[in-house]
Each structure stands twice: as structure tokens, then as C-alpha cells.
Design a protein around this motif. Structure first.
Motif, PDB file in Angstrom:
ATOM      1  N   ALA A   1      -2.612   6.319  -2.769  1.00 10.96           N
ATOM      2  CA  ALA A   1      -1.892   7.708  -2.347  1.00 10.96           C
ATOM      3  C   ALA A   1      -1.630   8.202  -3.226  1.00 10.96           C
ATOM      4  CB  ALA A   1      -0.558   6.884  -1.893  1.00 10.96           C
TER       5      ALA A   1
ATOM      6  N   SER B   1       6.612  -3.559   7.095  1.00 12.37           N
ATOM      7  CA  SER B   1       6.391  -3.527   5.285  1.00 12.37           C
ATOM      8  C   SER B   1       7.369  -3.819   5.448  1.00 12.37           C
ATOM      9  CB  SER B   1       5.532  -2.653   5.006  1.00 12.37           C
ATOM     10  OG  SER B   1       6.027  -1.296   5.719  1.00 12.37           O
TER      11      SER B   1
ATOM     12  N   GLN C   1       5.460   4.113  -6.453  1.00 11.28           N
ATOM     13  CA  GLN C   1       4.733   2.937  -7.469  1.00 11.28           C
ATOM     14  C   GLN C   1       5.031   2.541  -8.555  1.00 11.28           C
ATOM     15  OE1 GLN C   1       1.453   2.550  -4.867  1.00 11.28           O
ATOM     16  NE2 GLN C   1       2.409   0.520  -7.069  1.00 11.28           N
TER      17      GLN C   1
ATOM     18  N   GLY D   1       5.255   9.847  -5.395  1.00  9.36           N
ATOM     19  CA  GLY D   1       4.711   9.235  -5.436  1.00  9.36           C
ATOM     20  C   GLY D   1       3.774   8.047  -6.736  1.00  9.36           C
TER      21      GLY D   1
ATOM     22  N   GLN E   1       0.907  -1.040  -0.121  1.00 13.95           N
ATOM     23  CA  GLN E   1      -0.032   0.298  -0.066  1.00 13.95           C
ATOM     24  C   GLN E   1       0.750   1.121  -0.164  1.00 13.95           C
ATOM     25  OE1 GLN E   1      -3.049  -0.604   3.362  1.00 13.95           O
ATOM     26  NE2 GLN E   1      -3.843   1.089   2.174  1.00 13.95           N
ATOM     27  N   ARG E   2       1.636   1.227   0.862  1.00 11.42           N
ATOM     28  CA  ARG E   2       2.903   2.375   0.658  1.00 11.42           C
ATOM     29  C   ARG E   2       4.434   1.554   0.084  1.00 11.42           C
ATOM     30  NH1 ARG E   2       0.524   6.916   1.368  1.00 11.42           N
ATOM     31  NH2 ARG E   2      -1.717   6.865   2.473  1.00 11.42           N
ATOM     32  N   TYR E   3       3.894   1.284  -0.408  1.00 14.85           N
ATOM     33  CA  TYR E   3       5.242   1.164  -1.671  1.00 14.85           C
ATOM     34  C   TYR E   3       6.111   0.008  -0.996  1.00 14.85           C
ATOM     35  CZ  TYR E   3       3.106   5.108  -3.132  1.00 14.85           C
ATOM     36  OH  TYR E   3       2.093   5.676  -3.638  1.00 14.85           O
ATOM     37  N   ALA E   4       6.726   0.542   0.494  1.00 14.35           N
ATOM     38  CA  ALA E   4       7.408  -0.134   0.944  1.00 14.35           C
ATOM     39  C   ALA E   4       8.750  -0.583   0.627  1.00 14.35           C
ATOM     40  CB  ALA E   4       6.959  -1.229   1.876  1.00 14.35           C
TER      41      ALA E   4
ATOM     42  N   SER F   1       9.720   0.420   9.671  1.00 12.33           N
ATOM     43  CA  SER F   1       8.569  -0.318   8.655  1.00 12.33           C
ATOM     44  C   SER F   1       8.194  -1.891   8.925  1.00 12.33           C
ATOM     45  CB  SER F   1       8.303   1.091   7.844  1.00 12.33           C
ATOM     46  OG  SER F   1       6.665   0.420   7.725  1.00 12.33           O
TER      47      SER F   1
END
Lengths: 393, 303
Positions: free
Chosen positions: A193, B197, A170, A166, A112-115, B195
Motif C-alpha cells: 500500500a 484481520s 507500516q 501509511g 497486508q493492511r497493517y491491522a 475487520s
């Protein structure tokens, strides 16, 4: 939105009213790559997945759709191996997946937040999985370049993650996953996002990518339009339960209950009664429809706002007064107050506020659903409320 | 460096001026001056000359050069002291790192699991820091003495007495014990910020737990390791309290050497000169230790 789909096309994979949680005869003939059977998950006391069963076909774009907290992400995380199911089975090509640790599964995730790894540049991020698999230097270079090309980021390999926008992050996240040539790609709200324009572009690109790579995509989103645009199959979930499985067309045109109808696009949901086959009473009148009589007399009736036609008031129509008109670009969106309730109508015909109009809909625009405890999250009018309660009594 | 001054920074500036800059300048001043017989100040380099004086030379003993490698390198006595201090400080820092990293890792896992819960484990590591370092070090003295608690116990078993004190072991133990929290805390605070993740992403890409640690967790925790190393190495290099107590006053490290120049010999010039040399030495070591990290970051900025 309905322009996207040909109306009323009942496809072969449409889920039957009962038994859709069981294995269905597979009409397309392709094999099931993943199968979930009665999966349950608890977080402490909370029962977040209730008997989830569905299958995913090879090379399918399948979307888990639902509001936040419906269990869609948890389902995905169980597939990826980040969460353990409390009961149930997950089969990957017929073999038990749950016993395999995440790093040995032939799945990759777009987070979701790319990580993305902040200590590595774009190249090293994408090469991460290949390096773990001890690929040769040459092989890694070639495949990373390919992946970069695929996501349209050639020349970015030396960039650091914090120098990317962003949308670029992605793309790197997607490249990092697909470079490993997974059998199944899991995507957890990957476009959440991004801004609207970028989201639209990426939707198309993702769909193209899925087709050209021939990878099975399992996509999680709360955006119904995204789900309808990209998916071959949509699974609508709510509070840990599957509400409906079907093609986007099915889900849109034949919602199984008021929740699905309301969640997938805007709709007029009205309480009605069916005493005979092909005849339903609602909004103070009796209409001909295309559905046979249901088990119970009380039903929910769905009429999509774009299916309502504006006519001169007559005995044929439901008559009311226009209370609000909003220009939406392609169409006007109008609220029409009738004796029994307020209707949402989308039409290219314009009416003025205060006009007396008649509402007309073809028999096959009237969708009948069994009453369920899933009352819609957004109830259109107070009139609906009262009548619904009466029905429940 | 450009400082944007506003009213809020004044107290801090005053503080820095009064307690950092002025003392530093005083030390620098004393390092280059001395009083003659008539009590007049004059400029001199005698302090520095004393430090590197070849009059009193000893064999360089640090890093086992003499014992292990039979290397007889004659150096000024203070150079040997400095080398010995460096040896013990480096060794203590290394042991703190080896002990502290796993501890920080376990604590981070623990606090990640009890997100809203108690950090009892972390508290256990921090609580000793609330006590005076002198007291804590005295406590070790009581434990390790030839007729102390531990040797008594060993005596009951028919062992010992073991000489714990007045040697490298005693001083190293004192330093590791005193400075371990300073290693654990910065590493812990950076580990809990990683994090989850990223760990999942690593496993998702096929890395097992060991690979995930070496390729993701460890590199990401390096800044914490660096500041932990800083926070242990610097006091370990300059302390005089620990070698004074656990070294029995015979053990000369650079901190003691300076203390003695001031308090025993009353030779401010040589003491200040030593201080200046130590300061330069520590700054240079710090620069060296943090070089790797800097390069990494700057590389990122340049590309």
C-alpha cells in the motif's frame, strides 16, 4: 536490474532439476526452522495449494513470489495458523506446528493492511503482545521504546493510529511484531500500500532489520523486483504449485520454465529445438550454447533483453529492423522485428527506428528450459504463438 | 452548530420544525401556563410546584431502598415515580444488554460465515418488530394472565398459579421483550464491521479467544453498545403502554403519570411540567452514559 546480480554465478543452494521438493542436503549447515511437507489446501472445490514442500533455514530471508491467486498468502496464513491445511505437515523446529493454535506459535505477522488496533495508540498497539505475556510495566516500556527506535518512530507513542501516514502505520505494524522477539516474522505484502519511493526505502530497511535482528523473515509479494532485492531465497509459485526455489541470482539467470522466466523480469522466450549437446536452433539459426541436450527435442529458449548486443547485420547475427525505441533512463528499450519474431532489446547503444541491426548473444546468455505446460502469461509476438503451437503438435 | 442549507434539506427542516420543535415548544408553553376561572391564560409555576409538592409524600421505594435497606426516605410522590421508572428502565437496559450482546455476537459470527447467504437468524429477531407493539404486549397479557396459557400449563403440572403480571417482573419482561432488538441491531452492525484481520492480529500477538474478546472485540464494539443502551433506555424510561397493560393500570411509572395528567386529570400544566422534567432527566442520563466514550474520543483528538 541485472546490474544487481553478478551474472552466471551458480551457487551451492541451486535447486537440482529433480528432487528439490524433497529435503536437500543443506549446504550452509544452518538448521531448518520450518519445514512444509506435502501441504494441500482446498477452498471448497478449489485446490489452492498443491503438495507444497519447502524448508526455511534459520535467519533466512525467504520470499514467496507469484501472481495473485498463486497461493502464496494462503501458505503464509497456514504458517500463522489462520488457515488449516487439508493435508500435509508443517514442522517448526522439528515439531508439528499445525496442532498449535495461532496464539501459541512463536511467529508474528505483519499484515497486508497493517491491522493496527484503532482503539489503541501507537504505544499500546506495540505493547499488546507484551501485555498478553504479562511483562512488567518497566520491561514493556523499555522494549516498546526500543522497537519504536528500531522503526524510527521515537516520539510517536502517544499518537493514534488514524493520525499516522501509511508508511508510519507500516512501521508500527512491524514494531508491534518484532517487539515480541519472534523466531520467525511473517510479512504479507507489507509494502503493497506504499508509494514507490517509500517502498524502495522500506525494502532496504527491512533487509537491514532482518540482518541486525537475526530473525527469519518469510515474505510474501507479487513484486519480482522486491523479491530479488531482499531475499536470500525466492520461491516462485503459480496456481498453488511451486515453480522454482532458488537464490535470486539462480531464479533470474536459470529460470526453470517459461513462466518463471517471464514472471521474473522481461525476457525473450522463443521456441527452439535441441538435437545435440551444446547446440540449439531457434529464430531460424543454430547457436552454440552451454547446456547439454534435454530429454525432449523441443525446448524453450530464454534470452534476457539486456543480454542482447546490437551489431552490424552479418551472418553471425539475427538480423532485423528496429520498430520502436523508448528511452528508459539507463538504457534504450527497443523492439526489433526479425523474420521469425519480434525481440525486446535493452541496450545503452542507440539505434534509430527503421535501422537494420544484427542481434548477437554470447553462448552463455542463451538459457535453455524444458518445454512445459506453463506457457508464458504474456506472449511476446504472434510469430511465437504459431511456432509454439506447431511445436506442441 | 452550523447547518449548510441547500434545497434538499428543506423538507427535513420543515418536518423537524412541524413535528419536533413546535410540539416541544407547546409542551414548554403549557408547562408554564394555566387558565384562570374566566378562561384567561396566565403564567404559573404551579405545574412544577405540584410535581415536587411535599403534600403527598411517600417512602422512596425504588432500588429496594425501602424493602432492602429499610430506608424510610419521604419524597414527593412524583419523585418516587421517577425513581421507580429509572430503576425499571436501568434494569431492563441491563438485561437487554446481557441478553443482547451474546445474541449480537453469535449473529455476527453467523453472518460473517455466510457472507452472501441468508440472515435468517437476524430476521427472526427483527420480524416481531414488524408487528404493532400493542398487539405484542397484548399477546404477553394472554400468556401471563392468572388464568392465561402459562399458568394453565403450570396448573396441569400442579404448580402455580404464579403472579406474573402487575409487578416488576411483568413490566420488565414486557420491556426486555419489546426493546431487545434495539439492543441487538446496533451491536450486531458494529460487530460485523470489525475487520477479521484485527482478530487475527490479536491471536497472532498471543491473545487467546477470551483475551482477544476483552482486549479487541469488546472495546471496538463499545459504540454499538452505547447506541444500543440509548435506544433501549430512552423508550424504557418513557413508555406508558407497557406498564399500562402489563402493570394492570395500577402501576405508575413516569410515562403513565404524564398520560394520566393529560387524559384523566386534564391537567395540562402538571402533565407538561412532568414532561419537561422527564426530558431533562433523560437528556442528563444520556449525557452521563455517553460521557465515557466521549472522553475517549476527545482524548484521542487532543493528543
Amino acid at each position: 536490474m541485472n546490474q544487481l546480480f553478478s551474472p552466471k554465478k551458480k551457487t551451492a543452494v541451486s535447486m537440482a532439476d529433480s528432487g528439490w521438493q524433497q529435503q536437500l542436503p543443506d549446504s550452509t549447515g544452518s538448521s531448518h526452522i520450518i519445514e512444509l511437507i506435502g501441504v494441500n489446501k482446498y477452498f471448497g472445490e478449489a485446490h489452492v495449494l498443491r503438495d507444497i514442500s519447502f524448508y526455511i533455514r534459520q535467519n533466512e530471508f525467504i520470499t514467496l513470489l507469484g501472481p495473485s491467486g498463486c497461493g502464496k498468502s494462503t501458505t503464509l496464513r497456514i504458517l500463522a495458523g489462520f488457515e488449516q491445511a487439508n493435508s500435509g505437515q508443517v514442522l517448526f523446529e522439528g515439531r508439528d506446528l499445525l496442532a498449535i493454535p495461532p496464539y501459541e506459535r512463536h511467529l508474528n505477522t505483519v499484515f497486508q493492511r497493517y491491522a493496527l488496533f484503532p482503539h489503541l495508540n501507537v504505544f499500546d498497539n506495540i505493547a499488546f503482545g507484551l501485555r498478553i505475556k504479562k511483562q512488567s510495566r518497566q520491561e514493556i516500556r523499555t522494549r516498546v521504546e526500543q522497537a519504536l527506535k528500531m522503526v524510527d518512530l521515537q516520539g510517536y507513542s502517544e499518537r493514534w493510529v488514524d493520525q499516522l501516514s501509511g508508511g508510519q502505520m507500516q512501521r508500527v505494524a512491524i514494531a508491534r511484531a518484532i517487539v515480541n522477539q519472534p523466531r520467525v516474522l511473517l510479512l504479507d505484502e507489507p509494502l503493497g500500500a506504499l508509494d514507490l519511493k517509500m517502498r524502495k526505502d522500506m525494502q532496504i530497511e527491512l533487509k537491514d532489520m532482518q540482518r541486525s535482528l537475526g530473525i527469519t523473515f518469510v515474505y510474501v509479494t507479487h513484486d519480482q523486483e522486491e523479491a530479488l532485492t531482499m531475499s536470500d531465497t525466492v520461491i516462485v509459485m503459480k496456481t498453488g504449485e511451486i515453480q522454482q526455489i532458488g537464490t535470486p541470482t539462480d531464479i533470474y539467470n536459470e529460470p526453470r520454465n517459461a513462466f518463471v522466466a517471464d514472471f521474473i523480469g522481461e525476457s525473450n522466450i522463443l521456441p527452439g529445438r535441441m538435437t545435440r549437446d551444446f547446440e540449439v536452433s531457434f529464430a531460424g539459426r543454430t547457436f552454440t550454447c552451454v547446456d547439454p541436450r534435454m530429454e525432449n527435442e523441443a525446448v524453450d529458449v530464454v534470452v534476457r533483453p539486456e543480454d542482447v548486443q546490437l551489431r552490424q547485420p552479418s551472418d553471425e547475427t539475427v538480423n532485423g529492423v528496429v520498430t520502436s525505441v523508448v528511452f528508459k533512463g539507463v538504457h534504450y528499450e527497443m523492439l526489433i522485428e526479425t523474420e521469425t519474431c519480434e525481440w525486446l532489446v535493452q541496450s545503452t547503444d542507440r539505434a534509430a527506428e527503421g535501422d537494420h541491426v544484427g542481434l548477437y548473444f554470447d553462448p552463455d546468455e542463451i538459457h535453455i528450459m524444458a518445454k512445459s505446460d506453463q506457457s508464458p502469461d504474456r506472449v511476446r509476438t504472434a510469430g511465437d504463438d504459431v511456432q509454439e503451437q506447431e511445436d506442441d503438435w | 452548530m452550523r447547518l449548510r442549507l441547500n434545497r434538499l434539506t428543506w423538507p427535513y427542516l420543515a418536518w423537524m420544525l412541524l413535528f419536533t420543535l413546535v410540539p416541544l415548544l407547546l409542551v414548554a408553553f403549557y408547562a408554564f401556563t394555566a387558565y384562570d376561572e374566566s378562561g384567561k391564560l396566565f403564567f404559573t409555576l404551579q405545574g412544577f410546584r405540584n410535581v415536587i409538592s411535599m403534600k403527598d409524600t411517600v417512602a422512596l421505594s425504588a432500588f429496594g431502598l425501602k424493602q432492602l435497606f429499610s430506608l424510610d426516605l419521604q419524597v414527593p410522590i412524583y419523585v418516587n415515580v421517577l425513581a421507580k421508572s429509572l430503576e425499571i428502565a436501568l434494569l431492563s437496559t441491563l438485561i437487554c444488554l446481557l441478553l443482547g450482546y451474546p445474541a449480537a455476537y453469535i449473529l455476527a459470527e453467523h453472518s460473517r460465515r455466510n457472507r452472501n447467504g441468508n440472515n435468517l437468524l437476524l430476521m427472526l429477531f427483527v420480524i416481531p418488530m414488524w408487528m404493532n407493539a400493542l398487539l405484542r404486549t397484548y399477546a404477553w397479557l394472554a400468556l401471563l394472565e392468572p388464568r392465561g396459557i402459562i399458568n394453565n400449563f403450570l396448573g396441569q403440572l400442579g404448580l402455580g398459579p404464579v403472579q406474573f403480571l402487575y409487578n416488576d417482573f411483568g413490566i420488565g419482561l414486557g420491556m426486555v421483550y419489546n426493546y431487545l432488538p434495539f439492543m441487538i441491531l446496533p451491536i450486531h452492525s458494529i460487530l460485523v464491521k470489525i475487520s477479521p484481520s484485527l482478530i487475527e492480529a490479536s491471536e497472532d500477538l498471543g491473545a487467546n479467544r477470551m483475551q482477544t474478546f476483552s482486549r479487541v472485540t469488546m472495546p471496538l464494539s463499545l459504540p454499538g453498545v452505547m447506541s444500543g443502551v440509548n435506544m433501549v433506555f430512552m423508550p424504557a424510561m418513557t413508555t406508558f403502554l407497557i406498564p399500562d397493560l402489563l402493570g394492570g393500570g395500577r402501576y405508575l411509572l413516569i410515562g403513565n403519570a404524564i398520560e394520566r395528567q393529560y387524559m384523566v386529570s386534564r391537567d395540562m400544566t402538571t402533565g407538561s411540567a412532568l414532561s419537561i422534567i422527564l426530558l431533562v432527566f433523560v437528556l442528563a442520563s444520556m449525557k452521563f452514559l455517553t460521557r465515557y466514550e466521549k472522553e475517549n474520543n476527545e482524548g484521542g483528538m487532543l493528543l
